[in-house]
Design an enzyme around this catalytic site. Structure first.
Site, PDB file in Angstrom:
ATOM      1  N   PRO A  84      44.687 -13.510 -37.669  1.00  0.00           N
ATOM      2  CA  PRO A  84      43.389 -13.240 -38.284  1.00  0.00           C
ATOM      3  C   PRO A  84      43.498 -13.436 -39.796  1.00  0.00           C
ATOM      4  O   PRO A  84      44.485 -13.009 -40.405  1.00  0.00           O
ATOM      5  CB  PRO A  84      43.113 -11.778 -37.936  1.00  0.00           C
ATOM      6  CG  PRO A  84      44.155 -11.368 -36.968  1.00  0.00           C
ATOM      7  CD  PRO A  84      45.256 -12.362 -36.981  1.00  0.00           C
ATOM      8  N   GLY A  88      45.612  -8.900 -44.152  1.00  0.00           N
ATOM      9  CA  GLY A  88      46.886  -8.276 -44.513  1.00  0.00           C
ATOM     10  C   GLY A  88      48.016  -8.630 -43.563  1.00  0.00           C
ATOM     11  O   GLY A  88      49.089  -8.045 -43.634  1.00  0.00           O
ATOM     12  N   GLY A  90      49.358 -11.654 -43.394  1.00  0.00           N
ATOM     13  CA  GLY A  90      50.181 -12.725 -43.951  1.00  0.00           C
ATOM     14  C   GLY A  90      49.775 -14.135 -43.563  1.00  0.00           C
ATOM     15  O   GLY A  90      50.632 -15.016 -43.467  1.00  0.00           O
ATOM     16  N   SER A  92      48.229 -16.396 -45.348  1.00  0.00           N
ATOM     17  CA  SER A  92      48.498 -17.398 -46.394  1.00  0.00           C
ATOM     18  C   SER A  92      50.001 -17.646 -46.529  1.00  0.00           C
ATOM     19  O   SER A  92      50.429 -18.777 -46.782  1.00  0.00           O
ATOM     20  CB  SER A  92      47.877 -16.998 -47.730  1.00  0.00           C
ATOM     21  OG  SER A  92      48.486 -15.841 -48.216  1.00  0.00           O
ATOM     22  N   ALA A  93      50.809 -16.611 -46.324  1.00  0.00           N
ATOM     23  CA  ALA A  93      52.268 -16.814 -46.354  1.00  0.00           C
ATOM     24  C   ALA A  93      52.682 -17.689 -45.178  1.00  0.00           C
ATOM     25  O   ALA A  93      53.494 -18.612 -45.331  1.00  0.00           O
ATOM     26  CB  ALA A  93      52.994 -15.466 -46.296  1.00  0.00           C
ATOM     27  N   ALA A  94      52.093 -17.437 -44.005  1.00  0.00           N
ATOM     28  CA  ALA A  94      52.436 -18.240 -42.821  1.00  0.00           C
ATOM     29  C   ALA A  94      52.016 -19.695 -43.030  1.00  0.00           C
ATOM     30  O   ALA A  94      52.742 -20.621 -42.665  1.00  0.00           O
ATOM     31  CB  ALA A  94      51.764 -17.660 -41.580  1.00  0.00           C
ATOM     32  N   ASP A 131      56.148 -11.487 -48.142  1.00  0.00           N
ATOM     33  CA  ASP A 131      55.410 -12.092 -47.027  1.00  0.00           C
ATOM     34  C   ASP A 131      56.062 -13.412 -46.579  1.00  0.00           C
ATOM     35  O   ASP A 131      56.280 -13.629 -45.390  1.00  0.00           O
ATOM     36  CB  ASP A 131      53.943 -12.352 -47.415  1.00  0.00           C
ATOM     37  CG  ASP A 131      53.163 -11.070 -47.657  1.00  0.00           C
ATOM     38  OD1 ASP A 131      53.769  -9.987 -47.621  1.00  0.00           O
ATOM     39  OD2 ASP A 131      51.939 -11.150 -47.885  1.00  0.00           O
TER      40      ASP A 131
HETATM   41  C1  MEV Z   1      50.653  -8.116 -49.863  1.00  0.00           C
HETATM   42  O1  MEV Z   1      50.887  -8.468 -48.517  1.00  0.00           O
HETATM   43  C2  MEV Z   1      51.665  -7.136 -50.348  1.00  0.00           C
HETATM   44  C3  MEV Z   1      51.551  -6.701 -51.810  1.00  0.00           C
HETATM   45  O2  MEV Z   1      52.641  -5.810 -52.050  1.00  0.00           O
HETATM   46  C4  MEV Z   1      51.589  -7.868 -52.773  1.00  0.00           C
HETATM   47  C5  MEV Z   1      52.950  -8.549 -52.841  1.00  0.00           C
HETATM   48  O3  MEV Z   1      53.964  -8.004 -52.400  1.00  0.00           O
HETATM   49  O4  MEV Z   1      52.976  -9.665 -53.395  1.00  0.00           O
HETATM   50  C6  MEV Z   1      50.265  -5.918 -52.067  1.00  0.00           C
END
Ligand code: MEV
Length: 286
Positions: A84, A88, A90, A92-94, A131
């Site tokens: 989704p 939160g 991840g 964009s990291a994925a 992430d």
């Molecule tokens: C975001 O998934 C986590 C934060 O701690 C930001 C980061 O670690 O870059 C809020």
């Protein structure tokens, strides 16, 4: 060129990790984002369910990836996200990890994570790197910014994840926390305490001490509230999780929207709670 990368959940230490404190995150290996890259007459992105401003960022990330890998030709990037978006977990990291893996000859996760972090900056400004590390290694990590991730042992356990719907961009929330810390230096204690919680949680995760993990999650959430990153919707979900028998619950990720995570004593309890709470699912972490 095809590749995929998994979702992540931060169990302890979001935000404090930005300031050099340790944090713990786990991969959700079964929830994945897939990419396909093909030579094209111009750089293009196609993705389901993402608005135009997001695809501009994705296009910028694609250009950086092309430069990193000395790709002389344009690319068409197709994204199929089982993660989704903007909650939160991840995505964009994925995406950064999957694009890097598809283009890179090296499959070494530390090389992939380092290159993917450059792409992740397009989305999040100054990400700590937690992430992309989880998504690239697909292992639970004890993470300190700027250091090699430490892979940790986790007794397999069941957690509940619930999505609150709306979301504020991570870069905005991180910026707001920074300003809050500047205005109110006493809050640095919350940052240090969250680091100490992550360090204590590492041992509890290895032992499978779920009761202790629950207490630590609740405590971590108290400090996240102090930082102002919770929201009424997140608090409502946390309340529902605790009422349904969770031993502890907290927001996960940047907050101000996004999702919560809650820990349960058994798989049956986590699954039964997931059926009752809107937007929730139960998942085994290991
Ligand atoms: C975001 O998934 C986590 C934060 O701690 C930001 C980061 O670690 O870059 C809020």
């Amino acid at each position: 060129m095809k590749a995929s990368a998994c979702a992540k959940l931060i169990l302890f230490g979001e935000h404090s990790v930005v300031y050099g404190q340790p944090a713990i995150a786990v991969p959700l290996r079964s929830i994945r984002l897939k990419v396909e890259l093909k030579k094209s007459s111009q750089d293009k992105v196609s993705l389901k369910g993402v608005n135009a401003s997001d695809s501009k960022r994705v296009l910028s990330a694609l250009l950086i990836a092309r430069q990193q890998h000395n790709m002389p030709y344009h690319l068409r990037l197709r994204i199929d996200s089982g993660i989704p978006l903007k909650c939160g977990m991840g995505s964009s990291a994925a995406l950064s990890v999957a694009v890097t893996s598809a283009l890179s000859k090296s499959k070494d996760p530390s090389t992939v994570a380092a290159a993917a972090l450059e792409l992740e900056r397009v989305f999040h400004g100054t990400p700590s790197g937690i992430d992309v590390a989880v998504s690239a290694y697909e292992k639970p990590v004890f993470f300190i910014r700027g250091k090699k991730p430490i892979f940790i042992r986790i007794r397999p356990m069941w957690i509940l994840v619930a999505n609150s719907g709306g979301r504020t961009p991570t870069r905005t929330v991180v910026q707001q926390v920074r300003m809050k810390l500047q205005k109110n230096p006493a809050l640095w204690q919350a940052i240090r305490n969250m680091g100490a919680i992550a360090a204590t949680a590492r041992a509890a995760l290895a032992k499978g001490d779920i009761k202790k993990l629950g207490r630590l999650m609740n405590l971590n959430q108290t400090y996240l509230r102090w930082l102002g990153v919770s929201s009424p919707k997140l608090e409502g979900l946390i309340r529902s999780a605790l009422d349904s028998g969770a031993l502890g619950a907290k927001l996960s990720g940047a907050g101000r929207g996004g999702c919560i995570v809650a820990v349960y004593a058994t798989k049956a309890e986590a699954q039964s709670a997931a059926r009752k709470i809107k937007g929730a699912f139960a998942v085994r972490i290991s």
